[in-house]
Scaffold this active site. Sequence first.
Site, PDB file in Angstrom:
ATOM      1  N   LYS A   1      -2.786  25.018 -38.618  1.00  0.00           N
ATOM      2  CA  LYS A   1      -2.899  26.416 -38.199  1.00  0.00           C
ATOM      3  C   LYS A   1      -2.560  27.360 -39.352  1.00  0.00           C
ATOM      4  CE  LYS A   1      -1.764  25.114 -33.468  1.00  0.00           C
ATOM      5  NZ  LYS A   1      -0.731  25.077 -32.403  1.00  0.00           N
TER       6      LYS A   1
ATOM      7  N   GLU B   1       0.839  15.628 -26.869  1.00  0.00           N
ATOM      8  CA  GLU B   1      -0.122  14.548 -26.697  1.00  0.00           C
ATOM      9  C   GLU B   1       0.596  13.220 -26.453  1.00  0.00           C
ATOM     10  OE1 GLU B   1      -3.321  15.099 -26.595  1.00  0.00           O
ATOM     11  OE2 GLU B   1      -3.225  17.203 -27.200  1.00  0.00           O
TER      12      GLU B   1
ATOM     13  N   ILE C   1      -2.169  33.861 -28.206  1.00  0.00           N
ATOM     14  CA  ILE C   1      -1.970  35.031 -29.074  1.00  0.00           C
ATOM     15  C   ILE C   1      -3.248  35.286 -29.887  1.00  0.00           C
ATOM     16  CG2 ILE C   1      -0.606  36.035 -30.941  1.00  0.00           C
ATOM     17  CD1 ILE C   1       1.652  34.109 -30.181  1.00  0.00           C
TER      18      ILE C   1
ATOM     19  N   VAL D   1      -7.852  21.269 -22.475  1.00  0.00           N
ATOM     20  CA  VAL D   1      -8.373  22.597 -22.800  1.00  0.00           C
ATOM     21  C   VAL D   1      -9.733  22.825 -22.145  1.00  0.00           C
ATOM     22  CG1 VAL D   1      -9.032  24.174 -24.654  1.00  0.00           C
ATOM     23  CG2 VAL D   1      -7.090  22.629 -24.959  1.00  0.00           C
TER      24      VAL D   1
END
Length: 416
Positions: free
Chosen positions: A211, A196, A142, A29
Amino acid sequence: MTHDKKITYQGIASLRPQLNIGLFGFGCVGQGLYDVLNNSQGLKAEISKICVKDRTKSRKIDKSFFTFEKKDILKNGNHDLIVELIDDAQAAYEITGEAINKGKSVVTANKKMVAENFEALFRLQVKSGSSFLYEGACGGSIPIIRTLEEYYDNELLGSVKGILNGSSNYILTKMETDKLGFEDALKEAQALGFAESDPFLDIAGYDTKYKLCILSVHAFGLILKPQDILNIGIQNISQFDINYANEKGYRIKLIANARKVNDKYQIYVLPVFIPKGSPLSTINNEFNGIEVEGVYSDKQFFVGKGAGSHPTGSAVLSDISAITYDYKYGYKKLKKRINGHIPDFSKDKKYLDDDFIVKLYIRYVNGKDLLNLEIANVVEQYSSSKYNYVIANVIFSSLKKIKQTNRLFVCELEQF
């Protein structure tokens, strides 16, 4: 004769001239953020220092950008924004907490860190007045958190549900469309950077649960601990389950569910048989899909890439852009609920309902595997030399008793 007049707009007046970013982490990231930031147009921000752990790793930018000491960023008064993108949740919390305490703004994509420490981080924000944004922690590209905060701020919501883990969705897609076995599909997801090296949090539903914890705050004003929410993943799925779903007109998806029923909330993570043709059934590979249902606005559906370097990096970039305008989450649902004072949020789990019936497909090895389940009634049962399954209505709370088994595959039949 004319005179020049200085016109100042409130939004433009608050725009920061330049953000000096101290970045923690330069993995998937972090590198994605570096790429999208350097190709953005008009955003006045730059990464001046990056703190990393591995001193031996070869990196694509000059070594002068890097440090191995977090104090070089946290104690540097020139950094007015900290971006945290490391994979160690405890270390991330320490970095984030110290930065917010110092009055610095923080952007993160670490969903585990945010979910496990939400109450403490919320209290720190209130005390310091700093901006703390984490759009990249939920739903990949999103903009679901900002949407819940701004578009649905005064809307009564009935439910938020969806596919929130790109790795698991990629595996399920490949098992169905390419007939890959679970292990082969997982290896492919890892090779592409969607999963991962240790994929357990993805495939067992923990990533989705973190989340869901975060979304529950912005959708309903509830602060829940991850341990309060049941998660069952796809690690035990087989090609038999994929084929059965296909024959019955379903696709299997790992779904995060949060819905309000009367004055309680049913919040959990389970694989679900989704009818073919419904919006969530069309979401393939590393994409995410989220459905928000309002009491008055009805259903809205959001789709975007949920895994990968650049999609998540773009979500982080969006938060950085918002910081230039001193944007902060309003937490309107949460603040309406607490009415001016901050209570002990550890009691929020009392709002969870686990005393309801859920219709399940359960594939098992032998009948002993089902003993801990409270089965209200059996709808269908099948046995063979290789596979056994039952479709039954089950008391939801009893699922907690079989959560750690390595023998069962449990899948909900969509009920809404």
